[in-house]
Each structure stands twice: as structure tokens, then as C-alpha cells.
Design a protein around this motif. Structure first.
Motif, PDB file in Angstrom:
ATOM      1  N   SER A 110      57.661  14.411   7.555  1.00 44.26           N
ATOM      2  CA  SER A 110      56.194  14.245   7.176  1.00 44.26           C
ATOM      3  C   SER A 110      55.415  14.559   8.632  1.00 44.26           C
ATOM      4  O   SER A 110      55.789  13.715   9.513  1.00 44.26           O
ATOM      5  CB  SER A 110      55.839  13.292   6.404  1.00 44.26           C
ATOM      6  OG  SER A 110      54.226  13.207   6.205  1.00 44.26           O
TER       7      SER A 110
ATOM      8  N   SER B 259      51.651  13.862   8.436  1.00 41.54           N
ATOM      9  CA  SER B 259      50.494  13.392   7.811  1.00 41.54           C
ATOM     10  C   SER B 259      49.610  12.788   9.201  1.00 41.54           C
ATOM     11  O   SER B 259      50.440  12.338  10.002  1.00 41.54           O
ATOM     12  CB  SER B 259      50.772  12.123   6.829  1.00 41.54           C
ATOM     13  OG  SER B 259      51.075  10.816   7.460  1.00 41.54           O
TER      14      SER B 259
ATOM     15  N   GLU C 122      48.256  10.029   9.436  1.00 40.55           N
ATOM     16  CA  GLU C 122      48.676   8.528   9.830  1.00 40.55           C
ATOM     17  C   GLU C 122      49.775   8.491  10.701  1.00 40.55           C
ATOM     18  O   GLU C 122      49.635   7.842  11.700  1.00 40.55           O
ATOM     19  CB  GLU C 122      48.730   7.825   8.456  1.00 40.55           C
ATOM     20  CG  GLU C 122      48.978   6.361   8.687  1.00 40.55           C
ATOM     21  CD  GLU C 122      49.626   5.399   7.670  1.00 40.55           C
ATOM     22  OE1 GLU C 122      49.485   4.149   7.661  1.00 40.55           O
ATOM     23  OE2 GLU C 122      49.652   6.225   6.526  1.00 40.55           O
TER      24      GLU C 122
ATOM     25  N   TYR D 122      42.253  13.077  13.254  1.00 34.77           N
ATOM     26  CA  TYR D 122      41.721  13.417  12.057  1.00 34.77           C
ATOM     27  C   TYR D 122      40.624  14.331  12.105  1.00 34.77           C
ATOM     28  O   TYR D 122      40.274  14.973  11.308  1.00 34.77           O
ATOM     29  CB  TYR D 122      41.062  12.030  11.589  1.00 34.77           C
ATOM     30  CG  TYR D 122      42.336  11.237  11.237  1.00 34.77           C
ATOM     31  CD1 TYR D 122      42.493  10.971   9.921  1.00 34.77           C
ATOM     32  CD2 TYR D 122      42.791  10.375  11.968  1.00 34.77           C
ATOM     33  CE1 TYR D 122      43.443  10.332   9.627  1.00 34.77           C
ATOM     34  CE2 TYR D 122      43.865   9.377  11.670  1.00 34.77           C
ATOM     35  CZ  TYR D 122      44.106   9.312  10.342  1.00 34.77           C
ATOM     36  OH  TYR D 122      45.063   8.466   9.898  1.00 34.77           O
TER      37      TYR D 122
END
Length: 384
Positions: A154, A156, A158, A185
Motif C-alpha cells: 500500500s 496510503s 499515512e 498530504y
């Protein structure tokens, strides 16, 4: 394959291209290093680009800093670069940490070529203070994770943020990692840093990165916020660079020798940042500008108390001009680099930039990048 300037490889794999924005601190500088405080940080539309593809051998290409092609290998679990330089420490640790993360997932490492280009600094080499090291690490981490996407890895935000922050602490040992968050972000962020001592204590040789990333990191808070519609950010460059490290050392000394003065700064910064976040949520342009000016006042006093030139004469001039149209302040550690301003409406922004330019302050054509680290298809990318 990528055309001139991209990855040169005989591999049949199509390179993946990652785009990562730079950053500017908006409010909360210095205070964000404390557990009870927070900051506002924004991603900006100058970018670091990473291109990556599986290849026959491991190659690292960093043309911006004079490394056209460096071979590297993993020998007995340790990363070995066939060229050594202090400039490579962040990326050496990035490769080491990402490789460990991939191996922990039970995936066999495969050779790849990673090429990184940055437009955060001027073509002439002038540095604007847009968070180059953080953006480069975020770009490299994102590229490596995306390379192993088909094998279940992944990427992501985070995971990218936490891996990049681990690299940052492994390399530098301190910092808020707000720049890492902005590059990951995108947009405007209300940010509180994790406990730096906690992460340093946990970063042992036998740490399991997957388990560590899955934990709640004490103190960490990342929330996207949206400014009022008519509130415009303007950025001016003062023409000189500065050392963040030296400035932070002076603030640390103030904390030790004048704890009351430091505590007052911290209280004022905390209130200004929280009020500015509230004004964003209320879409109150004037209220946001007042909170922004309040944070500048706290930083200005901090500089005087610490005998640290947070506001150089040129930054003071930038702020004085900005205050005619809205409000201005330093961005980041101050002492040079960029100053910023918030104004209401395009007319004020245009007039401010004209007056800056006439005072030998370079208005930068920057806007907030709503997107953080992301995969893109570049216009010069073609298939075989």
C-alpha cells in the motif's frame, strides 16, 4: 520508455512518475516542536519528481546535486552505495528503510532505477526554503511503494508520511516533520507533531516497521483545513538563504536561560494558531488575517528575546509592505528565505506584489497545491 532526461534503462518496464509538492510554514513555527503546540503548513506548487522502474541493477540518479548515476546494492541486509557523500544520507536511509519494509512483507527485492529531479529551487541554484529534503524523501518513498503495488504494498498517505518521518529521524534525529506532512498530504494542514523522543527510543535495529506504522503515534495530528475563499496567500523571496539548525539552537538556548519568555511565546503561538484554524472554519478572512498577524508578533518578540534574527531587515521590509494590504510574516525559521502575506482579493495581491518587486523582493509565482504525493502521467512519457 522515458524520453531524454528520464530513466535510461534497457528494461521493458514502464517507469512510474511521482510528483511531490514543496511546503511553506504558515503559522506556528518553533512552537510546533513542543507537544502541546501545533502549526499550519501548506503544500506549494513547485515539485520534486521521482521516476522509478525495475532494472537489471540498482541505480540512483540525482542530477540536481551532481550525481548522474550511482550503483547500489543490498549486502547482508545493509544498503551499500558505491559512492559516498553527506548529500546522500537522506536517500541512503530512504532506500534502507523502504527495502526493510518490503522484505518484512515477505516480498523479494528486485533491482530498480530511481531518478529524482527537483524544481523547488531556482534554475540558477537559488534556494527558496520550500522543504527540499522532506519532499525528496517523500518522493522516493512514494515511488518505491508504488513500484511494489502489484505485490500488495500500500502507498496510503499515512504509510508514506510515517516511513518518510522514520527516515527523517534516522538521518537528522529531530524536527517536527511538518514539511513531510505537507509534501505527503497536500493542501493546508493543521498539524501537531509526534513525540520525537518516543520515536527515537523505538528506532532500534530489530524494529518491525509494519507494526510500528500501525501504532498510534503519540501527539500526531494531521487535518486538512480550507481557507476562506477570498483569502489569498502571497510569497516573496528576500534574496538570501539561512540555516534552520542555527536558528533552532538559539531558540533552545532561550528556553533554558529565559523559560518565562519562552513560555509566553509558546502561549501566544498556540492561541494564534488555534484561532486561525477557527477563522478558516468560519470562512472569516479578516479574522484569519488578525490571527496570522498575532502569530507574527509572537515570533518577532521571540527573535528579540533569543537574540536570533528571525526577521532580517529585508524580511521586516517585506512584512511592512504586506501590512498595508493585509498582513505579513516570516515563514519557517526566518532569517532569510521567504516571507509570506495574506490579503483579501486579487487587487490587494497584485498591488502587494508590485510594491515588493519595486523593493527588490522577488514575488514568487506560488500557489497552494491541493494534491500531495501522487502518481502522474507526464506529457513526455511514451510507450514502446
Amino acid at each position: 520508455m522515458m524520453t531524454t532526461g528520464g530513466i535510461h534503462s534497457n528494461s521493458t518496464y514502464q517507469p512510474i512518475t511521482i510528483q511531490v509538492p514543496g511546503k511553506l510554514f504558515i503559522a506556528g513555527e518553533f512552537a510546533v516542536l513542543e507537544p502541546e503546540a501545533s502549526a499550519i503548513v501548506a503544500a506549494v506548487n513547485r515539485y520534486v519528481y521521482a521516476e522509478i522502474a525495475f532494472s537489471d541493477e540498482n541505480h540512483l540518479q540525482l542530477p540536481n546535486i551532481g550525481f548522474e548515476d550511482i550503483r547500489w546494492d543490498v549486502i547482508e541486509g545493509k544498503l551499500h552505495l558505491y559512492e559516498q557523500s553527506p548529500k546522500l544520507s537522506f536517500l541512503q536511509n530512504t532506500l534502507q528503510i523502504c527495502n526493510q519494509y518490503i522484505v518484512e512483507a515477505g516480498i523479494k527485492l528486485k533491482p530498480f532505477t530511481l531518478r529524482i529531479n527537483s524544481e523547488l529551487d531556482d534554475a540558477s541554484g537559488r534556494k527558496y526554503g520550500l522543504g527540499s529534503s522532506a519532499a525528496v524523501v517523500v518522493a522516493a518513498v512514494t515511488a518505491i511503494l508504488r513500484l511494489y503495488k502489484e505485490e500488495g504494498i500500500s502507498s496510503s498517505p499515512e504509510i508514506i508520511y510515517k516511513l518518510a518521518s522514520i527516515v527523517h529521524f534516522k538521518t537528522q534525529g529531530n524536527g517536527s516533520c511538518a514539511d513531510v506532512a505537507a509534501s505527503t498530504y497536500g493542501g493546508y494542514l493543521h498539524y501537531s507533531a509526534f513525540d520525537g523522543e518516543w520515536i527515537k527510543d523505538r528506532l532500534t535495529e530489530d524494529i518491525n516497521l509494519h507494526a510500528f506504522i500501525a501504532e498510534q503515534w503519540p501527539g500526531l495530528h494531521i487535518k486538512k483545513i480550507v481557507p476562506p475563499t477570498e483569502l489569498l496567500l502571497c510569497v516573496g523571496w528576500t534574496g538570501n538563504e539561512m540555516s534552520t539548525y542555527k536558528m533552532i539552537e538559539k531558540i533552545k538556548r532561550l528556553k533554558l536561560v529565559q523559560p518565562a519568555a519562552y513560555a509566553d511565546f509558546l502561549e501566544q503561538s498556540i492561541m494564534a494558531v488555534h484561532d486561525m484554524v477557527d477563522q478558516f472554519e468560519k470562512s472569516d478572512e479578516r479574522g484569519a488575517i488578525q490571527s496570522f498577524a498575532r502569530n507574527r508578533k509572537a515570533l518577532s518578540k521571540l527573535g528579540r528575546d533569543a537574540e536570533a534574527e528571525i526577521e532580517t531587515p529585508k524580511l521586516q521590509e517585506l512584512i511592512h509592505i504586506a501590512n498595508k494590504y493585509g498582513a505579513g510574516k516570516t515563514s519557517g525559521a526566518g532569517g532569510g528565505d521567504c516571507g509570506i502575506a495574506f490579503v483579501i482579493g486579487e487587487l490587494n495581491a497584485s498591488q502587494l506584489k508590485e510594491e515588493w518587486a519595486s523593493s527588490n523582493i522577488e514575488p514568487l509565482n506560488l500557489a497552494v497545491s491541493k494534491e500531495g504525493a501522487m502518481e502522474i502521467r507526464k506529457a513526455d512519457e511514451t510507450s514502446d
